[in-house]
Scaffold this active site. Structure first.
Site, short mmCIF file in Angstrom:
data_model
loop_
_atom_site.label_atom_id
_atom_site.label_comp_id
_atom_site.label_asym_id
_atom_site.label_seq_id
_atom_site.Cartn_x
_atom_site.Cartn_y
_atom_site.Cartn_z
N ARG A 46 0.83 -1.21 0.00
CA ARG A 46 0.00 0.00 0.00
C ARG A 46 0.86 1.26 0.00
O ARG A 46 2.03 1.24 0.41
CB ARG A 46 -0.97 -0.01 1.18
CG ARG A 46 -0.31 -0.07 2.53
CD ARG A 46 -1.35 -0.32 3.59
NE ARG A 46 -0.78 -0.76 4.85
CZ ARG A 46 -1.48 -1.37 5.81
NH1 ARG A 46 -2.76 -1.60 5.65
NH2 ARG A 46 -0.90 -1.74 6.93
N GLU A 79 -3.12 5.83 4.39
CA GLU A 79 -2.72 4.83 3.40
C GLU A 79 -3.81 4.63 2.35
O GLU A 79 -5.00 4.73 2.64
CB GLU A 79 -2.49 3.48 4.10
CG GLU A 79 -1.36 3.54 5.10
CD GLU A 79 -1.37 2.39 6.09
OE1 GLU A 79 -0.28 2.02 6.57
OE2 GLU A 79 -2.45 1.85 6.42
N LYS A 138 -9.10 1.32 -0.69
CA LYS A 138 -9.51 1.85 0.62
C LYS A 138 -8.58 2.98 1.01
O LYS A 138 -7.38 2.92 0.75
CB LYS A 138 -9.45 0.75 1.68
CG LYS A 138 -9.85 1.23 3.08
CD LYS A 138 -10.01 0.07 4.05
CE LYS A 138 -8.71 -0.35 4.67
NZ LYS A 138 -8.88 -1.34 5.72
N GLN A 143 -11.06 -2.30 18.11
CA GLN A 143 -11.10 -3.58 17.38
C GLN A 143 -11.59 -4.73 18.26
O GLN A 143 -11.93 -5.81 17.75
CB GLN A 143 -9.71 -3.96 16.84
CG GLN A 143 -8.98 -2.87 16.06
CD GLN A 143 -9.75 -2.41 14.84
OE1 GLN A 143 -10.31 -3.22 14.09
NE2 GLN A 143 -9.81 -1.09 14.63
N ASP A 155 1.79 -2.48 12.60
CA ASP A 155 1.38 -2.37 11.20
C ASP A 155 1.94 -1.14 10.51
O ASP A 155 1.38 -0.66 9.52
CB ASP A 155 -0.16 -2.42 11.09
CG ASP A 155 -0.83 -1.31 11.90
OD1 ASP A 155 -0.12 -0.54 12.57
OD2 ASP A 155 -2.07 -1.23 11.87
N SER A 171 -0.15 -9.80 11.07
CA SER A 171 -1.16 -9.15 10.22
C SER A 171 -0.95 -7.64 10.16
O SER A 171 -0.79 -6.98 11.19
CB SER A 171 -2.54 -9.46 10.80
OG SER A 171 -3.50 -8.56 10.29
N1 LIG Z 1 -3.71 -5.56 11.01
C1 LIG Z 1 -4.77 -4.90 10.60
O1 LIG Z 1 -5.33 -5.21 9.57
C2 LIG Z 1 -5.32 -3.80 11.46
C3 LIG Z 1 -6.59 -3.29 11.21
C4 LIG Z 1 -7.11 -2.31 12.07
C5 LIG Z 1 -6.34 -1.85 13.14
N2 LIG Z 1 -5.08 -2.35 13.31
C6 LIG Z 1 -4.25 -1.91 14.44
O2 LIG Z 1 -4.75 -2.54 15.60
C7 LIG Z 1 -4.42 -1.75 16.75
C8 LIG Z 1 -5.65 -1.56 17.60
O3 LIG Z 1 -6.57 -0.75 16.91
P1 LIG Z 1 -7.78 -0.06 17.68
O4 LIG Z 1 -8.60 0.61 16.65
O5 LIG Z 1 -8.40 -1.05 18.60
O6 LIG Z 1 -6.96 1.01 18.55
P2 LIG Z 1 -7.44 1.77 19.87
O7 LIG Z 1 -6.57 2.95 20.00
O8 LIG Z 1 -8.93 1.97 19.85
O9 LIG Z 1 -7.13 0.72 21.06
C9 LIG Z 1 -5.85 0.38 21.46
C10 LIG Z 1 -5.93 -0.15 22.89
O10 LIG Z 1 -4.65 -0.67 23.28
C11 LIG Z 1 -4.49 -0.37 24.66
N3 LIG Z 1 -3.07 -0.50 24.99
C12 LIG Z 1 -2.06 0.36 24.75
N4 LIG Z 1 -0.91 -0.13 25.24
C13 LIG Z 1 -1.20 -1.33 25.81
C14 LIG Z 1 -0.43 -2.34 26.46
N5 LIG Z 1 0.90 -2.21 26.63
N6 LIG Z 1 -1.06 -3.44 26.90
C15 LIG Z 1 -2.38 -3.61 26.74
N7 LIG Z 1 -3.16 -2.69 26.11
C16 LIG Z 1 -2.58 -1.56 25.66
C17 LIG Z 1 -5.05 1.03 24.81
O11 LIG Z 1 -5.37 1.35 26.15
C18 LIG Z 1 -6.30 0.93 23.91
O12 LIG Z 1 -7.43 0.56 24.64
C19 LIG Z 1 -3.87 -0.44 16.21
O13 LIG Z 1 -2.46 -0.46 16.33
C20 LIG Z 1 -4.29 -0.42 14.75
O14 LIG Z 1 -3.40 0.30 13.95
C21 LIG Z 1 -4.56 -3.32 12.51
#
Ligand SMILES: NC(=O)c1ccc[n+]([C@@H]2O[C@H](COP(=O)([O-])OP(=O)(O)OC[C@H]3O[C@@H](n4cnc5c(N)ncnc54)[C@H](O)[C@@H]3O)[C@@H](O)[C@H]2O)c1
Length: 366
Positions: free
Chosen positions: A45, A56, A69, A140, A228, A293
């Site tokens: 991407r 992205e 997207k 998520q 990611d 992922s």
């Molecule tokens: N791989 C993929 O396809 C994909 C898709 C969507 C999101 N993501 C990634 O997934 C992650 C989560 O996304 P989200 O929308 O839920 O983010 P979010 O910001 O809503 O939630 C992240 C959570 O992680 C918690 N956190 C931070 N540090 C921590 C630790 N050391 N231990 C435990 N918990 C901790 C925070 O308190 C928060 O509640 C992000 O990094 C996002 O970029 C990846």
């Protein structure tokens, strides 16, 4: 008219089908599309990085449909009451190039990420895996929980997040889901103690180590979704070195995934090859498998195509006036002459358009 699915319409559509059923259907569809991977155009991407996050663009096509997207990742956003990840996408007809659907993809991204995670786990996790640790209970979390419960038969999730309100929200939101127990843990290590599967879903724009080697027992499957972006990882390097690593699209994951911590030629297996029977998945019950992922365009393609089909069956989409509908396709200018009287005062016989807004220069000025 182009179909349009906003956030409320998408939520209503998913709620009507049922989040579990929708996720299961999408997991099956993503698996089907991964099995025909060579039919798709693949590219890493296009990422625009800034100090606070990333924006992205993720395109792909199977020669019949084209999809892209727009997605952002801004971990500090939640401190300002904004989402870390938001997205929207377009599905288009390759034969005409016309867009078919413009859709919100914030919800669809959460569902397709969870569907992909669960599809990978159903392929790679040990038989009988029923207990998951979830590290990070952000936006998520519910989607991951529903997907693993529905697609993989996970019956208990031990959750750790330093934000206790986030864990409580997850418990409240899924309280009605029969057959799934959600148990708060005091630490990530405690959450992992009896886990068959570990999902890491934290967000920090840093090299974090929320999962260390000592927390990962033999035979565990790790579903790492939060690492990611360049400089944004969740797993201690030792965890990677002790696992067999599976990825979506290696050229993209080597830049963005956990494996950015490893040498550029570290062995990894693309999941689609396992699904097609071209590569080995888990080899025994003791092996540690890791799905690194980062999210790939084909998953969004599957989500958009499914949303388009389901919305058509349910009449869930609105019509979006995005592409001109012309009696004479060469008379594009006719759109302006039709608009005269609405936006302009009229047409002078000698000079064409007259009476433009007196402030036109100021309105158009940069
Ligand atoms: N791989 C993929 O396809 C994909 C898709 C969507 C999101 N993501 C990634 O997934 C992650 C989560 O996304 P989200 O929308 O839920 O983010 P979010 O910001 O809503 O939630 C992240 C959570 O992680 C918690 N956190 C931070 N540090 C921590 C630790 N050391 N231990 C435990 N918990 C901790 C925070 O308190 C928060 O509640 C992000 O990094 C996002 O970029 C990846």
């Amino acid at each position: 008219m182009v179909a349009y699915l906003g956030t409320k319409a998408t939520a209503a559509m998913v709620a009507r089908i049922g989040p579990g059923e929708f996720t299961q259907a999408l997991a099956d569809r993503i698996e089907r599309d991964f099995r025909r991977w060579p039919e798709f155009e693949t590219s890493a991407r296009l990422a625009s990085h800034s100090a606070r996050g990333v924006i992205e663009l993720m395109p792909t096509s199977d020669g019949r449909r084209y999809a892209f997207k727009y997605v952002n990742g801004h971990p500090a956003n939640t401190q300002e009451g904004l989402l870390t990840v938001t997205a929207f996408g377009v599905l288009a007809d390759v034969a005409t190039g016309y867009p078919l659907l413009v859709s919100e993809m914030t919800l669809l991204t959460a569902i397709r990420t969870a569907a992909t995670s669960a599809m990978a786990a159903r392929t790679l996790a040990r038989e009988g895996a029923s207990r998951m640790a979830l590290i990070g209970a952000g936006a998520q979390a519910e989607f991951q929980a529903i997907a693993f419960h529905r697609v993989c038969g996970v019956a208990r999730i031990d959750v750790f997040d330093p934000d206790r309100r986030a864990v409580a929200r997850l418990q409240t939101n899924l309280a009605g889901l029969a057959g799934l127990e959600i148990a708060p843990a005091a630490s990530a290590a405690e959450a992992c103690q009896h886990a068959d599967i570990i999902t890491t879903a934290t967000a920090a724009k840093s090299r974090a180590a929320v999962l260390t080697r000592g927390m990962v027992k033999r035979g565990v499957h790790i579903n790492a979704i939060g690492g990611d972006c360049p400089g944004k990882t969740e797993l201690e390097r030792d965890v990677l070195e002790g696992a067999r690593i599976f990825v979506e699209y290696a050229p993209q994951t080597r830049i963005e995934g956990e494996i950015q911590q490893l040498p550029p030629d570290a062995p990894v297996t693309e999941l689609w090859r396992v699904l097609r029977g071209e590569a080995q998945g888990r080899r025994n019950a003791d092996e540690i498998t890791l799905f690194d992922s980062v999210g790939f365009a084909i998953e969004d393609f599957s989500a958009l195509e499914m949303a388009h089909e389901v919305a058509a069956r349910l009449g869930a989409a609105a019509a979006l006036d995005l592409v001109p509908q012309l009696a004479d396709p060469k008379n594009l200018f006719g759109l302006l002459t039709d608009a005269v009287g609405v936006f302009h005062k009229g047409i002078d016989e000698r000079h064409g358009f007259v009476g433009q807004d007196a402030q036109a220069d100021a309105i158009c000025a940069p």
